[in-house]
Design a protein around this motif. Sequence first.
Motif, short mmCIF file in Angstrom:
data_model
loop_
_atom_site.label_atom_id
_atom_site.label_comp_id
_atom_site.label_asym_id
_atom_site.label_seq_id
_atom_site.Cartn_x
_atom_site.Cartn_y
_atom_site.Cartn_z
N HIS A 56 0.93 -1.17 -0.02
CA HIS A 56 0.05 0.08 -0.03
C HIS A 56 0.84 1.29 0.05
O HIS A 56 2.17 1.17 0.49
CB HIS A 56 -1.03 0.06 1.31
CG HIS A 56 -0.39 0.37 2.43
ND1 HIS A 56 0.51 -0.34 3.18
CD2 HIS A 56 -0.29 1.58 3.40
CE1 HIS A 56 0.86 0.10 4.29
NE2 HIS A 56 0.27 1.38 4.48
N SER A 57 0.29 2.26 -0.41
CA SER A 57 1.18 3.79 -0.63
C SER A 57 0.33 4.85 0.18
O SER A 57 -0.81 4.70 0.23
CB SER A 57 1.37 3.88 -2.00
OG SER A 57 1.93 2.91 -2.78
N LEU A 58 1.05 5.91 0.54
CA LEU A 58 0.46 6.92 1.27
C LEU A 58 1.03 8.20 0.55
O LEU A 58 2.13 8.20 0.15
CB LEU A 58 0.74 6.91 2.45
CG LEU A 58 0.19 5.91 3.46
CD1 LEU A 58 0.86 6.03 4.93
CD2 LEU A 58 -1.17 5.60 3.39
N GLY A 59 0.16 9.26 0.45
CA GLY A 59 0.63 10.59 0.02
C GLY A 59 0.18 11.52 0.75
O GLY A 59 -1.06 11.44 1.25
N ASN A 72 -5.58 -2.89 0.97
CA ASN A 72 -6.55 -2.57 2.28
C ASN A 72 -6.76 -3.64 3.13
O ASN A 72 -7.77 -3.56 3.77
CB ASN A 72 -7.66 -1.49 1.63
CG ASN A 72 -8.49 -0.64 2.63
OD1 ASN A 72 -7.37 -0.31 3.55
ND2 ASN A 72 -9.65 -0.64 2.78
N ASN A 73 -6.04 -4.66 3.04
CA ASN A 73 -6.40 -5.85 3.79
C ASN A 73 -6.74 -5.66 5.15
O ASN A 73 -7.68 -6.20 5.82
CB ASN A 73 -5.42 -6.76 3.86
CG ASN A 73 -5.32 -7.88 2.51
OD1 ASN A 73 -6.27 -7.56 1.70
ND2 ASN A 73 -4.45 -8.71 2.76
N TYR A 74 -5.92 -4.74 5.74
CA TYR A 74 -6.25 -4.48 7.38
C TYR A 74 -6.62 -3.08 7.47
O TYR A 74 -6.69 -2.44 8.57
CB TYR A 74 -5.01 -4.69 8.02
CG TYR A 74 -4.18 -5.96 7.82
CD1 TYR A 74 -4.61 -7.03 8.77
CD2 TYR A 74 -3.24 -6.33 7.02
CE1 TYR A 74 -4.02 -8.15 8.79
CE2 TYR A 74 -3.01 -7.72 6.81
CZ TYR A 74 -3.16 -8.78 7.63
OH TYR A 74 -2.68 -9.72 7.70
N GLY A 75 -7.11 -2.46 6.34
CA GLY A 75 -7.79 -1.15 6.71
C GLY A 75 -6.53 0.10 6.55
O GLY A 75 -6.71 1.16 7.13
N CYS A 76 -5.43 -0.39 5.87
CA CYS A 76 -4.07 0.69 6.15
C CYS A 76 -4.55 1.65 4.84
O CYS A 76 -3.78 2.55 5.05
CB CYS A 76 -3.01 -0.20 5.90
SG CYS A 76 -2.84 -1.60 4.42
N CYS A 77 -5.41 1.63 4.29
CA CYS A 77 -5.86 2.54 3.35
C CYS A 77 -7.00 3.60 3.85
O CYS A 77 -7.76 4.57 3.21
CB CYS A 77 -6.20 2.16 1.96
SG CYS A 77 -4.71 1.43 1.17
N ASP A 78 -7.64 3.26 4.93
CA ASP A 78 -8.81 3.82 5.66
C ASP A 78 -8.34 4.88 6.70
O ASP A 78 -8.32 4.63 7.87
CB ASP A 78 -9.71 2.87 6.46
CG ASP A 78 -10.32 1.64 5.36
OD1 ASP A 78 -10.29 2.10 4.17
OD2 ASP A 78 -10.48 0.75 6.02
#
Length: 649
Positions: A56-59, A72-78
């Motif tokens: 996953h990536s963040l900006g 987003n398996n663990y909600g890391c994009c939420d």
Amino acid sequence: MMRWRYALALGLLASVVLGTRPTWAQSEGSVVVWGKRVLGADLSKELTAIAAGDSHSLGLKADGSVVAWGNNNYGCCDVPSPNSGFVAVAAGYSHSLGLKADGSIAAWGDNSDGACTVPAPNAGFIAIAAGFGYSLGLKAGGSIVGWGSCAYNKCTAPAPNTGYTAIAAGRDHSMALRNGVIVAWGDNYYGQCNVPAPNSGFVSIAAGWYHSLGLKTNGSIAAWGYGGDGQCTVPSPNGEFAAIAAGWCQSAGVKNDGSVIVWGNNSDGQRNVPAPNAGFVKVAAGYYHTLGLKGDGSVVGWGSNVAGQCGVPPPNSGFTSIAARGAHSLARRSDGSIAAWGDNSYGQCNLPAPNSDFAAVAAGDYHSLGLKADGSILAWGDNSYGQRNIPSPNSGFTAVAAGAFHSLGLRSNGSIAAWGEGSYGQTYVPSPNSGFVGIGAGGYHSLGLKADGSVVAWGLLAYGQCSVPSPNTGFTAIGGGCYYSLGLKSDGSIAAWGANDYGQRDVPFPNTDFTAIAAGYAHGLGLKANRSIVTWGWNSWGQCSVPLPNAGFIAVAAAQSYSVALRAPRVWSDFGWDGDVDLEDLVVLEACIGGPSLPYNPACTLQPDAQGKVAADFDGDGDVDQDDFGAFQRCYSGAGHPANPNCAS
């Protein structure tokens, strides 16, 4: 003030009566994905920082908000609400961190090891780092706080725990910078904590899976630890570097000239910087992917895109149709080219050359189909069951559909060709094979829409997915999930039949005004006439949780654990995002009026952005007045008449 409001309203009404409303087609859009995969953030501008996790990536945006994409398996994009006030981001293996301007840390994603449980007091932080199941925070006084899985004592900075100015987190080792000297602790099996001499003159640090990097004041890089993939062998000339990043088994550096150099493992192309390799200011490295931030605020990703961690192949615009199944997605652009992303284990995302003149796309579990403008079909990906072996003659096709391991093609003469895995009869079209105007494919069954509005279904019968409900009339579109089917009726209602173990047949009330449908593994999507999406069925991954605002959508598709949609560009004055600018939008605008140099009316229903501006403040001057009304007038098109996306400029 009421006088110019009244005059404008009269002018708008006159344009309706006189029929002078301009019209523009709005059949193109950008891709939005939600559920187990998250995509859709605008990566073309206004990014100021980046971070890369496992997949996953963040900006960080200039307005202080955070965008996330990929796995987003663990909600890391939420990203948690309120999504504002961020000044830095960090991505761990499967969790994410955001540093707020007030010195607090927001954490989200996998918390099985406590990596998202920030210890009290959650204040006074000036930097963050995220590793494998643990997190680090640097306090304003130069001390380091660690939490989560703390094996190898990687959460505990060596004494004296003071004076540190930068931190980094790897798999099981940590790094900190103090007065140009690097301190490293934790797992040292590969020597990743053994900083090479002379340990001085460092200005930045990066921690990989089992290796470490340090950038010197002279622009050279020191690398140490595990180097079996070449990640510690800095390419010559080792100088003029301005930024560094360390991933799983790859290392990256930004040169002073704005180019990016990547070395180490290249199993998924994570070293293959896309052209033009110029204008970069920052770099981030994930497990199998690499990100680069350009000076213009855009982000470029390369390497593995199995979870969308590199984003939709740019630009994310101009798409006219989408398809998704299994764990990969396809999208056709208005120029006839195709973009593909997701699982590529069988080459289902390796687009055939030339990538042009496509009219439609379809996605199977591990194979892909593309219909050419000349009526021929191209197939790529898995061919274990012959699902790529298009029957002769390969011509005269008008539509394509793909099941789990079989394929369908609709011919211009109204017959259906079917090929691939047929053990359940899904490739044996019932007689008479004629009069068809549409096709659909479930996991192991097939659907055909007749010109008279009836549906024919064949293949696996075990769950009733081929038992079309009565009356079998009035259908305009069809779609197949794994063990169930959907049909759109001419009255705008949806019929569903087959398996219902996840509620995939339970279309929410009111079952009206639908214009398109999509069937995932066990969840359904319905596109409403007002461009909103209704979802139902299996929601374990959030595939039924449509991202807000739920508006402006023009197409839908569904895969096993995520959903895909196209969203039209938003016209400034189209507050309802329904494609037109009409009297309903005028009512919204009027509620926001304060007047020149006055605050927005408290009755305004539009939510302000991160800068506190509302959408009705077209000129961004902090008020809603006659100038904004003028912009609205230029955009006005009337109900049912698409507005010009550039009308307010």
